[in-house]
Design a protein around this motif. Sequence first.
Motif, PDB file in Angstrom:
ATOM      1  N   ALA A 297       1.038  -1.223   0.013  1.00 48.76           N
ATOM      2  CA  ALA A 297      -0.067  -0.108   0.038  1.00 48.76           C
ATOM      3  C   ALA A 297       0.782   1.170   0.097  1.00 48.76           C
ATOM      4  CB  ALA A 297      -0.877   0.038   1.246  1.00 48.76           C
ATOM      5  N   PHE A 298       2.041   1.212   0.965  1.00 52.70           N
ATOM      6  CA  PHE A 298       2.835   2.321   0.979  1.00 52.70           C
ATOM      7  C   PHE A 298       3.628   2.560  -0.485  1.00 52.70           C
ATOM      8  CE2 PHE A 298       6.273   5.096   2.984  1.00 52.70           C
ATOM      9  CZ  PHE A 298       5.598   5.967   3.260  1.00 52.70           C
ATOM     10  N   VAL A 299       3.969   1.556  -0.970  1.00 55.91           N
ATOM     11  CA  VAL A 299       4.633   1.804  -2.257  1.00 55.91           C
ATOM     12  C   VAL A 299       3.798   2.608  -3.320  1.00 55.91           C
ATOM     13  CG1 VAL A 299       5.443   0.522  -4.605  1.00 55.91           C
ATOM     14  CG2 VAL A 299       6.389  -0.170  -2.224  1.00 55.91           C
ATOM     15  N   ASN A 300       2.359   2.031  -3.593  1.00 53.26           N
ATOM     16  CA  ASN A 300       1.628   2.779  -4.234  1.00 53.26           C
ATOM     17  C   ASN A 300       1.188   4.044  -4.064  1.00 53.26           C
ATOM     18  OD1 ASN A 300       0.329   0.486  -6.234  1.00 53.26           O
ATOM     19  ND2 ASN A 300       0.484  -0.548  -4.658  1.00 53.26           N
ATOM     20  N   GLU A 301       1.352   4.432  -2.388  1.00 47.57           N
ATOM     21  CA  GLU A 301       1.133   5.864  -2.054  1.00 47.57           C
ATOM     22  C   GLU A 301       2.290   6.624  -2.536  1.00 47.57           C
ATOM     23  OE1 GLU A 301       1.306   7.942   2.124  1.00 47.57           O
ATOM     24  OE2 GLU A 301       0.169   6.257   2.195  1.00 47.57           O
ATOM     25  N   VAL A 302       3.559   6.145  -2.186  1.00 44.91           N
ATOM     26  CA  VAL A 302       4.527   6.776  -2.854  1.00 44.91           C
ATOM     27  C   VAL A 302       4.595   7.240  -4.047  1.00 44.91           C
ATOM     28  CG1 VAL A 302       7.304   7.027  -2.893  1.00 44.91           C
ATOM     29  CG2 VAL A 302       6.136   6.059  -0.835  1.00 44.91           C
ATOM     30  N   ALA A 303       4.196   6.386  -4.989  1.00 44.84           N
ATOM     31  CA  ALA A 303       4.344   6.493  -6.641  1.00 44.84           C
ATOM     32  C   ALA A 303       3.075   7.577  -6.880  1.00 44.84           C
ATOM     33  CB  ALA A 303       4.021   5.008  -7.272  1.00 44.84           C
ATOM     34  N   ASP A 304       2.101   7.488  -6.256  1.00 43.54           N
ATOM     35  CA  ASP A 304       0.861   8.477  -6.576  1.00 43.54           C
ATOM     36  C   ASP A 304       1.379   9.855  -6.175  1.00 43.54           C
ATOM     37  OD1 ASP A 304      -0.589   6.430  -7.539  1.00 43.54           O
ATOM     38  OD2 ASP A 304      -1.743   6.074  -5.681  1.00 43.54           O
ATOM     39  N   PHE A 305       2.203   9.873  -5.088  1.00 42.93           N
ATOM     40  CA  PHE A 305       2.516  11.145  -4.577  1.00 42.93           C
ATOM     41  C   PHE A 305       3.617  11.820  -5.515  1.00 42.93           C
ATOM     42  CE2 PHE A 305       5.723  13.888  -2.192  1.00 42.93           C
ATOM     43  CZ  PHE A 305       4.713  14.680  -1.690  1.00 42.93           C
ATOM     44  N   TYR A 306       4.486  11.124  -5.882  1.00 42.50           N
ATOM     45  CA  TYR A 306       5.382  11.699  -7.013  1.00 42.50           C
ATOM     46  C   TYR A 306       4.829  12.129  -8.230  1.00 42.50           C
ATOM     47  CZ  TYR A 306       9.599  11.663  -4.056  1.00 42.50           C
ATOM     48  OH  TYR A 306      10.511  11.995  -3.173  1.00 42.50           O
ATOM     49  N   VAL A 307       3.835  11.287  -8.530  1.00 43.71           N
ATOM     50  CA  VAL A 307       3.111  11.323  -9.927  1.00 43.71           C
ATOM     51  C   VAL A 307       2.278  13.003  -9.698  1.00 43.71           C
ATOM     52  CG1 VAL A 307       1.273  10.804 -11.360  1.00 43.71           C
ATOM     53  CG2 VAL A 307       2.901   9.199 -10.786  1.00 43.71           C
ATOM     54  N   GLN A 308       1.634  12.954  -8.511  1.00 45.46           N
ATOM     55  CA  GLN A 308       0.912  14.467  -8.193  1.00 45.46           C
ATOM     56  C   GLN A 308       1.824  15.428  -8.089  1.00 45.46           C
ATOM     57  OE1 GLN A 308      -1.338  13.243  -4.938  1.00 45.46           O
ATOM     58  NE2 GLN A 308      -2.398  11.889  -5.982  1.00 45.46           N
ATOM     59  N   GLU A 309       3.235  15.351  -7.540  1.00 47.67           N
ATOM     60  CA  GLU A 309       4.032  16.343  -7.499  1.00 47.67           C
ATOM     61  C   GLU A 309       4.863  16.601  -8.582  1.00 47.67           C
ATOM     62  OE1 GLU A 309       7.651  18.007  -6.063  1.00 47.67           O
ATOM     63  OE2 GLU A 309       7.695  16.043  -6.801  1.00 47.67           O
ATOM     64  N   GLY A 310       4.877  15.763  -9.579  1.00 48.39           N
ATOM     65  CA  GLY A 310       5.383  15.993 -10.762  1.00 48.39           C
ATOM     66  C   GLY A 310       6.658  15.262 -11.074  1.00 48.39           C
ATOM     67  N   SER A 311       7.166  14.777 -10.237  1.00 49.71           N
ATOM     68  CA  SER A 311       8.486  14.116 -10.558  1.00 49.71           C
ATOM     69  C   SER A 311       8.289  13.008 -11.185  1.00 49.71           C
ATOM     70  CB  SER A 311       9.014  13.613  -8.902  1.00 49.71           C
ATOM     71  OG  SER A 311       9.466  14.674  -8.070  1.00 49.71           O
ATOM     72  N   LEU A 312       7.305  12.211 -11.192  1.00 49.81           N
ATOM     73  CA  LEU A 312       7.218  10.846 -12.142  1.00 49.81           C
ATOM     74  C   LEU A 312       6.086  11.333 -13.123  1.00 49.81           C
ATOM     75  CD1 LEU A 312       7.378   8.046  -9.623  1.00 49.81           C
ATOM     76  CD2 LEU A 312       9.200   8.683 -11.353  1.00 49.81           C
ATOM     77  N   PRO A 313       6.001  10.954 -14.356  1.00 57.55           N
ATOM     78  CA  PRO A 313       5.003  11.229 -15.347  1.00 57.55           C
ATOM     79  C   PRO A 313       3.826  10.417 -15.110  1.00 57.55           C
ATOM     80  CG  PRO A 313       6.725  10.112 -16.544  1.00 57.55           C
ATOM     81  CD  PRO A 313       7.206  10.532 -15.096  1.00 57.55           C
ATOM     82  N   LYS A 314       3.961   9.067 -14.687  1.00 67.15           N
ATOM     83  CA  LYS A 314       2.967   8.069 -14.509  1.00 67.15           C
ATOM     84  C   LYS A 314       3.497   6.845 -13.556  1.00 67.15           C
ATOM     85  CE  LYS A 314       0.153   4.930 -17.377  1.00 67.15           C
ATOM     86  NZ  LYS A 314      -0.308   4.336 -18.512  1.00 67.15           N
ATOM     87  N   ALA A 315       2.751   6.366 -12.792  1.00 70.51           N
ATOM     88  CA  ALA A 315       2.847   5.163 -11.821  1.00 70.51           C
ATOM     89  C   ALA A 315       2.510   4.048 -12.537  1.00 70.51           C
ATOM     90  CB  ALA A 315       2.036   5.422 -10.718  1.00 70.51           C
ATOM     91  N   LEU A 316       3.246   2.871 -12.104  1.00 67.76           N
ATOM     92  CA  LEU A 316       2.871   1.640 -12.769  1.00 67.76           C
ATOM     93  C   LEU A 316       1.402   1.264 -12.347  1.00 67.76           C
ATOM     94  CD1 LEU A 316       6.120  -0.303 -11.893  1.00 67.76           C
ATOM     95  CD2 LEU A 316       5.714   0.864 -13.804  1.00 67.76           C
ATOM     96  N   ASP A 317       0.938   0.450 -13.218  1.00 65.57           N
ATOM     97  CA  ASP A 317      -0.424  -0.172 -12.931  1.00 65.57           C
ATOM     98  C   ASP A 317      -0.513  -0.941 -11.712  1.00 65.57           C
ATOM     99  OD1 ASP A 317      -1.561   1.223 -15.209  1.00 65.57           O
ATOM    100  OD2 ASP A 317      -1.298  -0.111 -16.509  1.00 65.57           O
ATOM    101  N   ASP A 318       0.553  -1.842 -11.793  1.00 64.10           N
ATOM    102  CA  ASP A 318       0.741  -2.744 -10.607  1.00 64.10           C
ATOM    103  C   ASP A 318       2.037  -3.004 -10.023  1.00 64.10           C
ATOM    104  OD1 ASP A 318       0.401  -5.106  -8.990  1.00 64.10           O
ATOM    105  OD2 ASP A 318       0.358  -6.454 -10.496  1.00 64.10           O
ATOM    106  N   TYR A 319       2.343  -2.499  -8.803  1.00 64.04           N
ATOM    107  CA  TYR A 319       3.718  -2.570  -8.085  1.00 64.04           C
ATOM    108  C   TYR A 319       3.881  -3.827  -7.565  1.00 64.04           C
ATOM    109  CZ  TYR A 319       4.597   2.272  -8.957  1.00 64.04           C
ATOM    110  OH  TYR A 319       4.858   3.255  -9.688  1.00 64.04           O
ATOM    111  N   SER A 320       2.881  -4.813  -7.410  1.00 67.18           N
ATOM    112  CA  SER A 320       3.050  -6.116  -6.753  1.00 67.18           C
ATOM    113  C   SER A 320       4.360  -6.912  -7.446  1.00 67.18           C
ATOM    114  CB  SER A 320       1.886  -6.993  -6.688  1.00 67.18           C
ATOM    115  OG  SER A 320       1.461  -7.379  -7.913  1.00 67.18           O
ATOM    116  N   VAL A 321       4.245  -6.748  -8.905  1.00 63.27           N
ATOM    117  CA  VAL A 321       5.427  -7.454  -9.604  1.00 63.27           C
ATOM    118  C   VAL A 321       6.676  -7.131  -9.272  1.00 63.27           C
ATOM    119  CG1 VAL A 321       3.811  -7.847 -11.581  1.00 63.27           C
ATOM    120  CG2 VAL A 321       5.418  -5.585 -11.484  1.00 63.27           C
TER     121      VAL A 321
END
Length: 332
Positions: A297-321
């Motif tokens: 859950a936290f991995v997805n939260e961090v990814a979403d935060f950096y997308v919203q913040e502008g550091s990442l253009p897009k998060a992965l659909d599935d980080y479980s892999v």
Amino acid sequence: MKLNKIKSRMIGALTVACLLAPANAALALDEITVAYFLEWPSPNLLHKADGRFEKEMGVKVNWRAFGNGNEMTAAMVSGDVQIAYSQGLTPFVVGVTKGAPLKLVSAAVSYAENDNCIVHKDSGITQANAKELEGKKVASPIGNVTHYKMLKTLQHLGVDTNKINLLQMNPPDGAAALARGDVAMACGFGGALQRMKKFGSPLMTAKEQEAIGIRVFDIVSVTNDFAQDYPDLVVSFLQITEDANNLFRTNPSEHMPVIAKESGQNLDDALSMINLFEFPTRDEQLSDAWMGKTVNAFVNEVADFYVQEGSLPKALDDYSVTMDDSFIRQVK
């Protein structure tokens, strides 16, 4: 240099490194390299010192110190490092989002009290007037857990993070800059953070940060090739680390001199730091509090935060892999 420009350069460089990664990096079975941090005392340094890692893994184990978790990612992408111990979750997330062939195989250490931002005592800046940081120089490693905590903290306090003059500095350099008064605030971890505290105080305490949902923990990551080709070595590394954690719990004072020496610290500094660490056991890691639920859950939260913040253009659909608990499940 403006914050967004620095971030785009660093993440862009990491993207290039990921794209250039060899598809099937051949690893020599006679030696491996483990990334770790100096001034970061952990029980598994006991078995770095006594050679148990090499004896039981059956290979030469080179321990290579890094300044931040992004440097670890780059070295793993290049094939120079196979295992990263206590890599920050944020650089791992940024790396795998950009294509770094890494897997999260274990939680290493929780350390809310050992990562923070310190405002200079002469700055006059507190939580109440934190917006005064806008336009001022702030030192921090970028794209790691420290950076993530800083951004979340400043946003909570109403600071426009695009208006701060963020300087990319690893913690030792940030501590030196704060001591000279070159920056209004410096962010870091480990021994450098302890030095920073001599010249100021935390903008927000760890307990206050946890109260607004900021968690801080590091992981053990491995390259995909290494996990696929040498799974027994991954399990062995985790087993020896687990045994070291258990050994340390039985008699901390007996083992601290060796841990302090291996971490490059004096005994008092190492002891004050490790007392603020938590090393989750194998069973704890497999519970919902860690690998069973919260880490994902936290991995997805961090990814979403950096997308919203502008550091990442897009998060992965599935980080479980990018996460695999099969190795820690084999630890006894």
